[in-house]
Scaffold this active site. Structure first.
Site, PDB file in Angstrom:
ATOM      1  N   ASN A   9      47.306  24.446   1.068  1.00 39.04           N
ATOM      2  CA  ASN A   9      46.657  25.055   2.241  1.00 39.04           C
ATOM      3  C   ASN A   9      45.265  24.441   2.379  1.00 39.04           C
ATOM      4  OD1 ASN A   9      45.483  26.702   4.149  1.00 39.04           O
ATOM      5  ND2 ASN A   9      45.454  28.542   2.868  1.00 39.04           N
ATOM      6  N   TRP A  10      45.129  23.548   3.346  1.00 38.15           N
ATOM      7  CA  TRP A  10      43.847  22.845   3.509  1.00 38.15           C
ATOM      8  C   TRP A  10      42.781  23.726   4.168  1.00 38.15           C
ATOM      9  CZ3 TRP A  10      44.976  17.203   5.651  1.00 38.15           C
ATOM     10  CH2 TRP A  10      45.752  16.511   4.726  1.00 38.15           C
ATOM     11  N   LYS A  11      43.179  24.842   4.730  1.00 40.94           N
ATOM     12  CA  LYS A  11      42.257  25.728   5.471  1.00 40.94           C
ATOM     13  C   LYS A  11      41.517  24.906   6.539  1.00 40.94           C
ATOM     14  CE  LYS A  11      41.990  28.462   1.318  1.00 40.94           C
ATOM     15  NZ  LYS A  11      41.354  29.533   0.608  1.00 40.94           N
ATOM     16  N   HIS A  97      47.834  35.338   5.323  1.00 38.26           N
ATOM     17  CA  HIS A  97      46.833  34.941   4.318  1.00 38.26           C
ATOM     18  C   HIS A  97      45.681  35.949   4.333  1.00 38.26           C
ATOM     19  CE1 HIS A  97      43.789  32.643   2.212  1.00 38.26           C
ATOM     20  NE2 HIS A  97      44.773  31.902   1.735  1.00 38.26           N
ATOM     21  N   GLU A  99      42.610  35.600   4.199  1.00 43.47           N
ATOM     22  CA  GLU A  99      41.487  35.251   5.088  1.00 43.47           C
ATOM     23  C   GLU A  99      41.800  35.633   6.529  1.00 43.47           C
ATOM     24  OE1 GLU A  99      41.209  31.170   3.844  1.00 43.47           O
ATOM     25  OE2 GLU A  99      40.489  31.836   1.885  1.00 43.47           O
ATOM     26  N   GLU A 169      49.156  36.362  -3.850  1.00 45.20           N
ATOM     27  CA  GLU A 169      47.813  35.808  -3.926  1.00 45.20           C
ATOM     28  C   GLU A 169      46.815  36.937  -4.147  1.00 45.20           C
ATOM     29  OE1 GLU A 169      47.558  31.707  -2.004  1.00 45.20           O
ATOM     30  OE2 GLU A 169      47.049  33.147  -0.466  1.00 45.20           O
ATOM     31  N   GLY A 175      39.849  31.152  -4.301  1.00 47.35           N
ATOM     32  CA  GLY A 175      38.608  30.396  -4.135  1.00 47.35           C
ATOM     33  C   GLY A 175      37.497  30.845  -5.070  1.00 47.35           C
ATOM     34  N   SER A 215      43.202  30.067  -7.138  1.00 47.98           N
ATOM     35  CA  SER A 215      42.536  29.191  -8.108  1.00 47.98           C
ATOM     36  C   SER A 215      43.513  28.498  -9.062  1.00 47.98           C
ATOM     37  CB  SER A 215      41.469  29.970  -8.897  1.00 47.98           C
ATOM     38  OG  SER A 215      40.469  30.428  -8.016  1.00 47.98           O
ATOM     39  N   GLY A 236      44.983  26.198  -2.639  1.00 47.64           N
ATOM     40  CA  GLY A 236      43.905  26.016  -1.665  1.00 47.64           C
ATOM     41  C   GLY A 236      43.025  24.833  -2.057  1.00 47.64           C
ATOM     42  N   GLY A 237      41.893  25.126  -2.702  1.00 40.40           N
ATOM     43  CA  GLY A 237      40.893  24.098  -3.031  1.00 40.40           C
ATOM     44  C   GLY A 237      41.481  22.844  -3.664  1.00 40.40           C
TER      45      GLY A 237
HETATM   46  C1  PEP Z   1      44.662  30.049  -0.849  1.00 40.91           C
HETATM   47  O1  PEP Z   1      43.731  30.150  -0.075  1.00 40.91           O
HETATM   48  O2  PEP Z   1      45.834  30.247  -0.489  1.00 40.91           O
HETATM   49  C2  PEP Z   1      44.342  29.692  -2.235  1.00 40.91           C
HETATM   50  C3  PEP Z   1      45.255  29.891  -3.150  1.00 40.91           C
HETATM   51  O3  PEP Z   1      43.097  29.188  -2.448  1.00 40.91           O
HETATM   52  P1  PEP Z   1      42.505  28.641  -3.839  1.00 40.91           P
HETATM   53  O4  PEP Z   1      43.583  27.837  -4.515  1.00 40.91           O
HETATM   54  O5  PEP Z   1      41.332  27.798  -3.458  1.00 40.91           O
HETATM   55  O6  PEP Z   1      42.126  29.834  -4.648  1.00 40.91           O
END
Ligand code: PEP
Length: 254
Positions: A9-11, A97, A99, A169, A175, A215, A236-237
Site C-alpha cells: 500500500n503506497w498510500k 483502511h 486511515e 491491521e 506506521g 509495521s 505500508g512503509g
Molecule cells: C498500512 O498502512 O496498511 C500499513 C500496514 O502500514 P505500515 O506497514 O507502514 O505500518
C-alpha cells in the site's frame, strides 16, 4: 490451500516518474527471486493504476486500488467508481483502511457497500479491520474486530465471502514501528477465521486469506508469515522500497 498474498500500500506517495521507477525495480527483483505461489499486489495512488496494471500484467504481479466510491456513478466530484477502477485493469482494492476510517469518516456500513461494488465488478476486496491501542489496552480488541467483520462482511453470500481477503491491521502498529508479536497476530487471525467459520462453515473459514498489516518489514515478516493463520501481509512503509518489499515477498518458506 489458501492463497498467500503480499500487497503493498503506497498510500499518498511517489510522483509519476518515481512510481514508474519503483514498479520496474519491483518487477526486476521479482524476476530474480520469488516463491511462485505467492500473489504479489501493488496498490499505488489511483493516478498510476493503469501504468501499474500494464507493468504488472507483463511481470506476474497484480495491481490494486487503495479505495473506490460506494456510489455506482454520477455527480460525486473527485470519486472513482468500481467500474472505472476495474477498467484500468485493477484486480484488488483495499477497503476500510484505518486511515480512511479516521480521516474520511468511513463507517463499516459504507465499507460494506464498497465491498459489494468491488465484488460486482470482479475485484477482490482487501477488507481492513483492527483495533486502536486504547481498545487493546481495555481488552476490547476481539469485540471490536468481531463488530467490524459482522457489519462489513457478514451480509455477503457464501460464494461472495470466498472472494474477499481480510487484513488484520492493529491501528497501533500502522506506521509506528510497533509490530504485533507473532502470537498476537496468530491469536487474532485464528479468531477472525473462527468468525467466518461460524457464519459460513469451516470450509469457507479455511479458504479465506487473512493478511497481517502493521509495521511489517524484512526483519519480522518471516516469523509472522510462519503463523498458521497468517497468509501474508499488507505492507505500508516497507512497500516503498523495492528491495524491502521483495524481501518481504521472499520471507515465505519456499
Ligand atoms: C498500512 O498502512 O496498511 C500499513 C500496514 O502500514 P505500515 O506497514 O507502514 O505500518
Amino acid at each position: 490451500m489458501r492463497k498467500r498474498i503480499v500487497a503493498g500500500n503506497w498510500k499518498m506517495n511517489k510522483t509519476f516518474i518515481e512510481a514508474e521507477s519503483l514498479l520496474f525495480d519491483i518487477a526486476d527483483l521479482l524476476s530474480e527471486s520469488r516463491p511462485k505461489d505467492v500473489e504479489v499486489v501493488v496498490c499505488p495512488p489511483a493516478l498510476y493504476l493503469e501504468l501499474t496494471s500494464d507493468i504488472a500484467q507483463q511481470n506476474d504481479f497484480k495491481s490494486g486500488a487503495q479505495n473506490i466510491s460506494h456510489h455506482a456513478q454520477g455527480a460525486y466530484t473527485g470519486e472513482l467508481s468500481a467500474e472505472m477502477v476495474k477498467s484500468a485493469g485493477v484486480k484488488y482494492v483495499i477497503l476500510g483502511h484505518s486511515e480512511r476510517r479516521l480521516y474520511f469518516g468511513e463507517t463499516d456500513e459504507v465499507i460494506a457497500q464498497k465491498i459489494d461494488k468491488a465484488l460486482k465488478h470482479d475485484m477482490t476486496p482487501i477488507y481492513c479491520c483492527g483495533e486502536v491501542l486504547e481498545e487493546r489496552e481495555e481488552e476490547r480488541h476481539f469485540q471490536v474486530v468481531s463488530d467490524q467483520i459482522n457489519k462489513a462482511v457478514c451480509h455477503l453470500a457464501d460464494h461472495e465471502v470466498r472472494d474477499i481477503v481480510i487484513a488484520y491491521e492493529p491501528v497501533w502498529a500502522i506506521g509506528t514501528g510497533k509490530t504485533a508479536s507473532p502470537d498476537q497476530a496468530q491469536e487474532m487471525h485464528a479468531y477472525i477465521r473462527s468468525i467466518i467459520s461460524a457464519h459460513y462453515g469451516s470450509e469457507t473459514g479455511d479458504a479465506i486469506s487473512i493478511l497481517y498489516g502493521g509495521s511489517c518489514n524484512p526483519g519480522n515478516a518471516a516469523e509472522l508469515f510462519q503463523q498458521p493463520d497468517v497468509d501474508g501481509g499488507l505492507i505500508g512503509g516497507a512497500s516503498l522500497k523495492a528491495e524491502d518489499f521483495v524481501k518481504i515477498v521472499n520471507s515465505f518458506k519456499k
